[in-house]
Structure formats: C-alpha cells, structure tokens
Design a protein around this motif. Structure first.
Motif, PDB file in Angstrom:
ATOM      1  N   PRO A 432     -21.720   4.416  20.817  1.00 35.76           N
ATOM      2  CA  PRO A 432     -22.091   3.958  19.474  1.00 35.76           C
ATOM      3  C   PRO A 432     -21.012   4.195  18.424  1.00 35.76           C
ATOM      4  O   PRO A 432     -21.078   3.622  17.339  1.00 35.76           O
ATOM      5  CB  PRO A 432     -23.355   4.768  19.157  1.00 35.76           C
ATOM      6  CG  PRO A 432     -23.294   5.949  20.061  1.00 35.76           C
ATOM      7  CD  PRO A 432     -22.599   5.499  21.297  1.00 35.76           C
ATOM      8  N   PHE A 433     -20.016   5.038  18.735  1.00 36.30           N
ATOM      9  CA  PHE A 433     -18.939   5.300  17.778  1.00 36.30           C
ATOM     10  C   PHE A 433     -17.616   4.708  18.251  1.00 36.30           C
ATOM     11  O   PHE A 433     -16.550   5.095  17.770  1.00 36.30           O
ATOM     12  CB  PHE A 433     -18.795   6.806  17.555  1.00 36.30           C
ATOM     13  CG  PHE A 433     -20.093   7.465  17.164  1.00 36.30           C
ATOM     14  CD1 PHE A 433     -20.701   7.161  15.958  1.00 36.30           C
ATOM     15  CD2 PHE A 433     -20.730   8.359  18.015  1.00 36.30           C
ATOM     16  CE1 PHE A 433     -21.907   7.738  15.598  1.00 36.30           C
ATOM     17  CE2 PHE A 433     -21.932   8.941  17.673  1.00 36.30           C
ATOM     18  CZ  PHE A 433     -22.525   8.632  16.457  1.00 36.30           C
ATOM     19  N   ALA A 434     -17.682   3.756  19.177  1.00 38.26           N
ATOM     20  CA  ALA A 434     -16.467   3.131  19.693  1.00 38.26           C
ATOM     21  C   ALA A 434     -15.782   2.269  18.643  1.00 38.26           C
ATOM     22  O   ALA A 434     -14.552   2.180  18.609  1.00 38.26           O
ATOM     23  CB  ALA A 434     -16.797   2.292  20.930  1.00 38.26           C
ATOM     24  N   SER A 435     -16.564   1.637  17.791  1.00 39.60           N
ATOM     25  CA  SER A 435     -15.990   0.746  16.793  1.00 39.60           C
ATOM     26  C   SER A 435     -16.912   0.667  15.590  1.00 39.60           C
ATOM     27  O   SER A 435     -18.080   1.066  15.643  1.00 39.60           O
ATOM     28  CB  SER A 435     -15.776  -0.658  17.375  1.00 39.60           C
ATOM     29  OG  SER A 435     -17.020  -1.259  17.686  1.00 39.60           O
ATOM     30  N   GLY A 436     -16.388   0.128  14.496  1.00 40.59           N
ATOM     31  CA  GLY A 436     -17.212  -0.103  13.309  1.00 40.59           C
ATOM     32  C   GLY A 436     -16.929   0.898  12.209  1.00 40.59           C
ATOM     33  O   GLY A 436     -16.612   2.065  12.460  1.00 40.59           O
ATOM     34  N   GLN A 437     -17.076   0.442  10.966  1.00 41.24           N
ATOM     35  CA  GLN A 437     -16.793   1.274   9.795  1.00 41.24           C
ATOM     36  C   GLN A 437     -18.041   2.082   9.427  1.00 41.24           C
ATOM     37  O   GLN A 437     -18.625   1.916   8.359  1.00 41.24           O
ATOM     38  CB  GLN A 437     -16.352   0.405   8.614  1.00 41.24           C
ATOM     39  CG  GLN A 437     -15.267  -0.598   8.903  1.00 41.24           C
ATOM     40  CD  GLN A 437     -14.028   0.032   9.487  1.00 41.24           C
ATOM     41  OE1 GLN A 437     -13.663  -0.261  10.613  1.00 41.24           O
ATOM     42  NE2 GLN A 437     -13.388   0.891   8.726  1.00 41.24           N
ATOM     43  N   HIS A 438     -18.422   2.954  10.296  1.00 39.69           N
ATOM     44  CA  HIS A 438     -19.589   3.798  10.031  1.00 39.69           C
ATOM     45  C   HIS A 438     -19.372   5.175  10.653  1.00 39.69           C
ATOM     46  O   HIS A 438     -18.651   5.324  11.642  1.00 39.69           O
ATOM     47  CB  HIS A 438     -20.862   3.163  10.610  1.00 39.69           C
ATOM     48  CG  HIS A 438     -20.812   2.972  12.107  1.00 39.69           C
ATOM     49  ND1 HIS A 438     -21.237   3.935  12.998  1.00 39.69           N
ATOM     50  CD2 HIS A 438     -20.361   1.937  12.874  1.00 39.69           C
ATOM     51  CE1 HIS A 438     -21.069   3.499  14.239  1.00 39.69           C
ATOM     52  NE2 HIS A 438     -20.534   2.285  14.191  1.00 39.69           N
ATOM     53  N   ASP A 439     -19.968   6.168  10.059  1.00 42.99           N
ATOM     54  CA  ASP A 439     -19.951   7.526  10.600  1.00 42.99           C
ATOM     55  C   ASP A 439     -18.538   8.057  10.782  1.00 42.99           C
ATOM     56  O   ASP A 439     -18.274   8.843  11.702  1.00 42.99           O
ATOM     57  CB  ASP A 439     -20.718   7.589  11.931  1.00 42.99           C
ATOM     58  CG  ASP A 439     -22.165   7.185  11.774  1.00 42.99           C
ATOM     59  OD1 ASP A 439     -22.903   7.909  11.096  1.00 42.99           O
ATOM     60  OD2 ASP A 439     -22.552   6.119  12.299  1.00 42.99           O
ATOM     61  N   LEU A 440     -17.641   7.685   9.912  1.00 43.93           N
ATOM     62  CA  LEU A 440     -16.248   8.117  10.015  1.00 43.93           C
ATOM     63  C   LEU A 440     -15.945   9.255   9.041  1.00 43.93           C
ATOM     64  O   LEU A 440     -15.351  10.258   9.421  1.00 43.93           O
ATOM     65  CB  LEU A 440     -15.312   6.938   9.752  1.00 43.93           C
ATOM     66  CG  LEU A 440     -15.465   5.759  10.720  1.00 43.93           C
ATOM     67  CD1 LEU A 440     -14.681   4.551  10.232  1.00 43.93           C
ATOM     68  CD2 LEU A 440     -15.011   6.157  12.121  1.00 43.93           C
ATOM     69  N   ASN A 441     -16.362   9.095   7.795  1.00 47.11           N
ATOM     70  CA  ASN A 441     -16.074  10.114   6.797  1.00 47.11           C
ATOM     71  C   ASN A 441     -16.878  11.382   7.000  1.00 47.11           C
ATOM     72  O   ASN A 441     -16.394  12.483   6.772  1.00 47.11           O
ATOM     73  CB  ASN A 441     -16.339   9.561   5.394  1.00 47.11           C
ATOM     74  CG  ASN A 441     -15.274   8.581   4.953  1.00 47.11           C
ATOM     75  OD1 ASN A 441     -14.153   8.624   5.413  1.00 47.11           O
ATOM     76  ND2 ASN A 441     -15.641   7.673   4.054  1.00 47.11           N
ATOM     77  N   GLY A 442     -18.128  11.229   7.404  1.00 44.01           N
ATOM     78  CA  GLY A 442     -18.987  12.383   7.595  1.00 44.01           C
ATOM     79  C   GLY A 442     -19.912  12.615   6.425  1.00 44.01           C
ATOM     80  O   GLY A 442     -19.841  11.944   5.386  1.00 44.01           O
ATOM     81  N   PRO A 443     -20.803  13.610   6.548  1.00 40.52           N
ATOM     82  CA  PRO A 443     -21.755  13.914   5.478  1.00 40.52           C
ATOM     83  C   PRO A 443     -21.069  14.461   4.238  1.00 40.52           C
ATOM     84  O   PRO A 443     -19.945  14.920   4.273  1.00 40.52           O
ATOM     85  CB  PRO A 443     -22.662  14.979   6.118  1.00 40.52           C
ATOM     86  CG  PRO A 443     -22.416  14.894   7.590  1.00 40.52           C
ATOM     87  CD  PRO A 443     -21.005  14.433   7.743  1.00 40.52           C
ATOM     88  N   TRP A 444     -21.801  14.415   3.141  1.00 38.11           N
ATOM     89  CA  TRP A 444     -21.395  14.931   1.846  1.00 38.11           C
ATOM     90  C   TRP A 444     -20.091  14.312   1.359  1.00 38.11           C
ATOM     91  O   TRP A 444     -19.118  15.009   1.066  1.00 38.11           O
ATOM     92  CB  TRP A 444     -21.324  16.459   1.831  1.00 38.11           C
ATOM     93  CG  TRP A 444     -22.571  17.074   1.301  1.00 38.11           C
ATOM     94  CD1 TRP A 444     -23.391  17.942   1.962  1.00 38.11           C
ATOM     95  CD2 TRP A 444     -23.175  16.857   0.016  1.00 38.11           C
ATOM     96  NE1 TRP A 444     -24.474  18.272   1.172  1.00 38.11           N
ATOM     97  CE2 TRP A 444     -24.360  17.621  -0.020  1.00 38.11           C
ATOM     98  CE3 TRP A 444     -22.836  16.082  -1.092  1.00 38.11           C
ATOM     99  CZ2 TRP A 444     -25.196  17.636  -1.138  1.00 38.11           C
ATOM    100  CZ3 TRP A 444     -23.677  16.090  -2.200  1.00 38.11           C
ATOM    101  CH2 TRP A 444     -24.841  16.867  -2.213  1.00 38.11           C
ATOM    102  N   VAL A 445     -20.101  13.005   1.291  1.00 34.92           N
ATOM    103  CA  VAL A 445     -19.008  12.256   0.672  1.00 34.92           C
ATOM    104  C   VAL A 445     -19.621  11.433  -0.454  1.00 34.92           C
ATOM    105  O   VAL A 445     -20.440  10.549  -0.201  1.00 34.92           O
ATOM    106  CB  VAL A 445     -18.300  11.347   1.687  1.00 34.92           C
ATOM    107  CG1 VAL A 445     -17.294  10.443   0.994  1.00 34.92           C
ATOM    108  CG2 VAL A 445     -17.606  12.192   2.757  1.00 34.92           C
TER     109      VAL A 445
END
Length: 758
Positions: A432-445
């Motif tokens: 699910p984290f192979a591609s896509g602009q999601h879940d990259l920066n992390g929490p508390w941004v």
C-alpha cells in the motif's frame, strides 16, 4: 540563516501601525529590558492594565483563520470568526493565536492590534512545527534513530528558518517524553525509550529552534512538552493516567525535560495526564517545587489544548472557574483554547481566590518572553511576505531532508547480503505504500504537503532501477479485490520483491493508541502470499513506533525500518536500498517479539528469577511464548559492512575521584565501507537500589573503510554511575560494575568489569 540573509522589513506594514507602536508605553521597554530581567517599565504597563487585560495576556487560542491541516489536528471548537478574533485581540482578550494561516493572517492581526489596542502589546504567533514547516523532516523518533543530536539541531534550525519567515514566533516542540510502551501513538514525536538519548535530542532541538538569539528573525521559541511523564501513560492509552514512583519519575522521565530547559527553552507545556492522582495541569509540586524552585525555570508554562478544562471530566475540578483557579495556582501561566482564564481569572482575583501578585507574575513572564523574541522592538519582526516565500523549501532544506531521512533508516536484517540491490534486477514493488503521494510526511504536519513529497516508486526509478513493476496488493487496513493475485503474479515475474507495508499516518500519532502493534491483517495476508512465491523479499516498514513483527514479515530476508521520512522519502529509501548510502540508523526503541510484552524497554530490572541465557527453565521471568528480551533491541541496526568487536581494554579499578578509560577494537572485515554506532553500557551489580540490567552511558559513530579497524575509547567518571538512593538523593556505592562496548543493548560485543573504589 541569519538576519543578514533576508533582512527586509515587512513592506506591507501600514505607516500608522508603526507610528502607533513607536508611541506606545510598551515601546519604552526596549531601552531597559536586559535578558530575562523584569525592568521597571513592565510595572508601568501592568499598572495600566485592567484585570481583564491581564487575563487576556494569559489566553492563547487556535487561530480562527487556520493554516494547512490545523483544523483536523485538534478537537473542533466553536470559536469566533476571524474578524471576531481580531476584535478580541484588539480588546486585549488574547495574547496570541496558534496554527494560523501564515504571514497574511499574522500581518492583519498584528496590524489591527498595533493600530487599535489600548496598550499596543504585540501578539505572539505559535504553531505545531514538529518535524518541519514546509520542508518536512523524518518524524522525531525516526530522527532519533540517527543517534546524531547535531542532525536534530540542524533540522530544527532549518524548521525555525522556514517557520519564522511565515510569521511564527513560538513552536510547541520539542516533545521529550520517554516512550517505553509502543502502544502509545505519540511515540513518534519523541526520541524513544532511553533517558540519555532523550536528553541529548531535547537540548539539540532547543538550540536549533532558538538559535543564537531569540530576537533573530530566524529564531523560534521552543516549548518543552509534555510536562511531565506523558509517555508513561497506563496501557499506552492517550490522555490516560500515570502512576509511578518519584524515583522513576526523577531518574527516567524528568531528565530530558530538564535538559531542554537547561538548553534555554523559555516555555513548557503542561501534560494532559495526571501523575499519581493529580493532573499535571493542576499539580503545584510539579510546576512550582520541581520546575521553579529546584530547576529555577524563568519562562512560561502553557496548558495543552483545553488541558485546564479537562480537569473537570477527570474529576479534579468541579467547573470551569474551579479548573482555572487550580491550574493557575498550580503554576500554569497561560491557558490554551479553553478560554477559562479569560472568563474567570479577573473574577477570581476580585474574589480573593487568586492573589493579584500571582496574576501579575505570570503576565510579567509573558511580556518578558515577548520581549526576548524581539516583539517589543518590532512586532512585525517575523511577518514578511517576501521572506515567507524566499525561505520556503529551499534547495538546502530539501538536501537536509534527504540527509536526515537517509540517516534515520535502520536495517534490521539482511540475510545472504540481499541488500544493497542491483539496479539491473527486476523489482516487484508491492504494498500500500509502494506509490502515491500519501503517508509520506507522517503525523503532526500542519503546513507540509504530501503532494510535494517524493514517493517510493519515484525515488526508486530516479535512482536508475531498470525494471520496476508496481502493485498495491492490499490497502493499509482493508483487502483489495484481486490485490493478492496481482501481487503474486508481479512477484513471480520479478527477481526480487520490495514489500512496502506498515502503518498509515492515521495509525500513529496523537490519539492513535494500538492494542496490537502488528502489521494489519490484510497486509500480513499479502506478505504471506508474496513470500509463498519463493522470491527474495525486502520488507520496507513504515511506522511511527516499535512493531511486533510476525510470520513472513519477521522472516523476510531483509527488513528496513523506514518510518515516516518526510519530503525526500522516496529518494532517501532508494539511496540506502541500492547502496548509494549505507544504512547507519539504530533503533531508539525496542521491537518486541509480541505486543503483549509492552511496555518493554532494554533497561529493565533483573528480578530475583532472571531467565537463563540457555534452554527455557520453569518459574523464571519469562512469557510463555516469548523471552524476556526484544526481537530487535534498542541500539540495533546493521550496516553493509561486516563489523566485529574485539580486544577489550577495561582497567580493573576506578578511583572514587578518578577516571577510567574503556576501549575496544572495532573492525570492518567486509568489502563495503560502513558507519558503526559503538555503544557503551554499564551495570551496577549490587546497590542499595536495584539497578537495570544495562544502562547506556555513551556512544560514538565510527566510519570504517573495507578492512579498516579503529580503537574506540570512552571515559567514565563516578558521576556517570550515580543513581537516586533510598533518600532520593544522587548516590553511588563502591562495588563491581559490568561494562559492555557493543552494537546494541542486547549484544555482547566486548565485556569487562571494574571495581569502583572509595
């Protein structure tokens, strides 16, 4: 990143606002305020203030015109419109706002206050700048995996450089809570489980944010949180109670807070939790005796978001007025978001329930930090639209984000030297984290954007991988129709599988406590199916806490912890995956065998029935299905070299007022250069208070070329062996000490003993 780099004053200021400020009573402070001293002109301002205006200086609220994702990070509240909030500020009902929408918002509010308020006291603008502002760095626990406090200082410096350019004076960071229960979601905000590491990162982050002068236009005031012992919350459940001895509080949990305050942090935040039955927000022992009397802290303490009001639901205060009284008399100078101080402090003073001198003292503290931030000199010091744009996501910031992400990655396992991968191999990138602009920066941004971050497949392709297929296989917590079949087909057509799995941003962070710290079931099913193809598997874990690895994930040939790495996620992972950069991160927390071991930490006590090192024996300290150990302990991490420890040099004695030099030879017998983290642990074998099985006392990074070796030395003194005795005073007793120079808290490395002589 100094005033001289971008020094143009905010051109958007109206001339009337400047004239009004120059003529104000507060402007006279500039000539007389010296450091943290409280000069006579402050008394003149206080003398002119009404009780309501004084209470207003102690009330901080969320910005009505919020920035980024701020509205989703805290419980919703029914506050005023932006125009209504501006009117409150002009009326002296607010000291400032937090998580606002950048320079334009700050300019409009400050301009209105400097033109229209009675006393012209500038507003303060705060924000949750936790691991970056626009450029996002690894989540703090990932950054702690670098074991490089200087790196943390540099990322904090860069975050301050960006944030200050956006009108921000004050950040609610660093979080320095020791986290020894990985079920707790806020593990991701701190430096892990060890007090020494926590102290070093707390101090480094304060120095980074505050710079050489708080008055500089690239400095932001740091806030030490959450005071205190939030990481010890029962069951790892957020906002829950904490019940622990004063010895444990003082030995384990308090040192990182003190290190941050000693480094110069001028603010702190009261914790949500209670300690031994008394909420931290209403705890005079904590806020007065420890913080003010013992530590001589001169700055301000702010409540956490509605923390004072929450004492009502906790059963400690009967209503809002009572909560305001309890919090204020305990030593919380400023109320965040609840409006309880604005609503009740003036009446509490009139009724005699709160001494006016106590109110004045807190107002003085607030005015003093505003002065130290340069706001009395120039209320628009950090409000400059041109600077906001010029300092955002600079080339230097992006390069630093990539460096920090590289250094955060931890290689847990590398059977058969599967890594680094050859760019010519056919890669099946699955998960699910192979591609896509999601879940990259992390929490508390609050202000960063995942759409500006580099995802995994982009990084891998940019590194030059020749043949890459991408298959999701499953969602994070849900199966995808046909997902596993597609993933199996992709794996069968490839030479190697890179499996990107773990936690989403929404599974880690505040209010994200987990009862089972395992990979979600749909992803585990995917991992088992892919492993069944027989192709070698590299697992890339996305996580904000220690995890209990199971089945095909635990048994994969290679496992890397890649956390939430921020803006340069994909590039940094690819750099390590293909060997452009060797893995150098180490675990700042323990990965247990099973979730049920939590809370688990390496520095536990031995007990009277310690489990043996060999075969399992009955009636020992052990679980039925797991040893009293970590699957991957604190300090663990592999390199692409082959590192050995040998030739211990441990003198037999340490004189009472002397020093002891401890050494070992560290060699790289492999064919690749590497960076080894050499760690020093001790154990006091017999003491009047039982001591942990190991305690980290020092560490050193050593770069080793292929075939190179180096003698690594550490020096210990008696002071580093001290603990709190039965009277809670620092002590140490003559006797035998074990010492390990080793690659982790569980590794043998090299071992010796010495005697402390009186």
């Amino acid at each position: 990143m100094t005033d001289s780099m971008i020094s143009r004053r905010a051109a958007l200021l109206g001339a009337g606002a400047i004239v009004a400020w120059s003529a104000s009573p507060a402007r006279a402070l500039l000539a007389q305020v010296d450091g943290a001293a409280l000069p006579a002109p402050i008394e003149a301002i206080l003398a002119r203030m009404t009780l309501e205006e004084k209470a207003g200086q102690l009330q901080l609220n969320a910005a009505a015109w919020s920035g980024g994702t701020a509205t989703g990070l805290n419980p919703p509240s029914s506050g005023p419109s932006f125009d209504g909030q501006v009117a409150d500020a002009v009326a002296g009902k607010l000291t400032g706002v937090f998580n606002g929408n950048g320079v334009e918002m700050a300019r409009r509010m400050q301009d209105a206050v400097m033109r229209g308020s009675r006393l012209k006291i500038p507003l303060i603008f705060a924000a949750d700048v936790i691991h970056g502002h626009r450029t996002i760095f690894p989540v703090p626990v990932a950054e702690a995996a670098s074991f490089d406090p200087d790196l943390a200082m540099r990322t904090a410096r860069m975050a301050a450089y960006e944030a200050a350019a956006a009108g921000i004076d004050w950040t609610f960071f660093p979080m320095v809570d020791i986290a020894r229960d990985q079920r707790w979601g806020r593990t991701m905000e701190g430096a892990g489980e060890d007090p020494l590491l926590g102290q070093m990162f707390a101090a480094a982050r304060v120095r980074g944010f505050q710079g050489r002068s708080l008055a500089a236009d690239d400095a932001v005031m740091a806030c030490i949180k959450h005071f205190a012992a939030y990481g010890a919350t029962e069951s790892g459940l957020d906002y829950n109670a904490v019940d622990l001895s004063e010895r444990t509080l003082r030995e384990i949990y308090l040192p990182p807070y003190k290190a941050g305050f000693d480094a110069g942090a001028m603010s702190g935040m009261a914790s949500f939790n209670e300690i031994n039955g008394v909420p931290a927000t209403g705890n005079p022992w904590l806020m007065q005796q420890v913080l003010r009397d013992e530590w001589k802290f001169p700055g301000i303490i702010v409540s956490d978001y509605t923390g004072d009001e929450e004492m009502i639901a906790a059963g400690f205060a009967k209503d809002g007025k009572d909560a305001a009284r309890l919090a204020f008399l305990a030593g919380v100078d400023m109320s965040m978001q609840s409006n309880l101080y604005a609503l009740h402090l003036a009446d509490l003073v009139r009724e005699g329930a709160v001494p006016q001198a106590t109110l004045d003292r807190s107002v003085r503290r607030v005015l003093a930090v505003k002065h130290r931030l340069g706001l009395f000199d120039d209320p628009f010091r950090r409000i400059d639209k041109t600077r906001e744009t010029a300092r955002s996501r600079t080339r230097a910031a992006i390069a630093l984000s990539r460096e920090a992400a590289q250094k955060a990655i931890v290689l847990l396992r590398n059977e058969g030297d599967l890594l680094p991968l050859d760019l010519n191999r056919r890669i099946a990138l699955i998960g699910p984290f192979a591609s896509g602009q999601h879940d990259l920066n992390g929490p508390w941004v609050v202000y960063g954007d995942n759409n500006q971050a580099v995802d995994l497949v982009t990084g891998i392709k940019a590194a030059g991988a020749r043949a890459v297929s991408v298959t999701a296989g499953s969602g994070v917590e849900e199966a995808l129709p046909g997902g596993i079949a597609a993933a199996v087909a992709a794996a069968q057509a490839a030479d190697v599988v890179v499996l990107a799995i773990g936690e989403s941003e929404g599974m880690s962070g505040e209010a994200q406590s987990r009862t089972s710290i395992t990979i979600p079931a749909p992803q585990m099913a995917l991992a088992e199916a892919v492993a069944g193809t027989g192709k070698p598997v590299v697992v890339l874990l996305k996580n904000g806490r220690g995890l209990a690895l199971e089945g095909a994930v635990r048994d994969a040939a290679a496992i890397m912890v890649t956390w939430f790495l921020g803006s340069e996620t994909g590039h940094a992972i690819a750099d390590v995956l293909f060997g452009k950069v060797g893995p150098s991160g180490r675990l700042p927390l323990s990965f247990p065998y099973e979730s049920g071991q939590e809370p688990y930490y390496y520095a536990h006590k031995a007990t009277g029935r310690p489990a043996p090192a060999g075969p399992r024996e009955p009636y020992k300290t052990q679980w039925r299905t797991a040893p009293n150990a970590a699957l991957y302990p604190f300090g663990h991490g592999l390199t692409y070299g082959k590192v050995t420890y040998a030739a211990p040099d441990v003198p037999p004695t340490l004189a009472w007022d002397g020093r002891i030099r401890l050494a070992a030879t560290i060699s790289n017998t492999g064919t690749r250069a590497c960076e080894e983290l050499v760690q020093l642990y001790i154990r006091d074998r017999v003491a009047s208070i039982t001591r942990p099985v190991r305690e980290l006392k020092a560490f050193r990074k050593v770069a080793l070329a292929p075939g190179a070796r180096e003698t690594v030395t550490f020096t210990l003194t008696r002071a580093q062996l001290e603990f709190l005795g039965q009277d809670l005073r620092p002590t140490v007793e003559p006797g035998t000490f074990d010492v390990w120079i080793a690659p982790s808290a569980q590794a043998e490395g090299v071992h010796g003993t010495f005697e402390l002589l009186r």
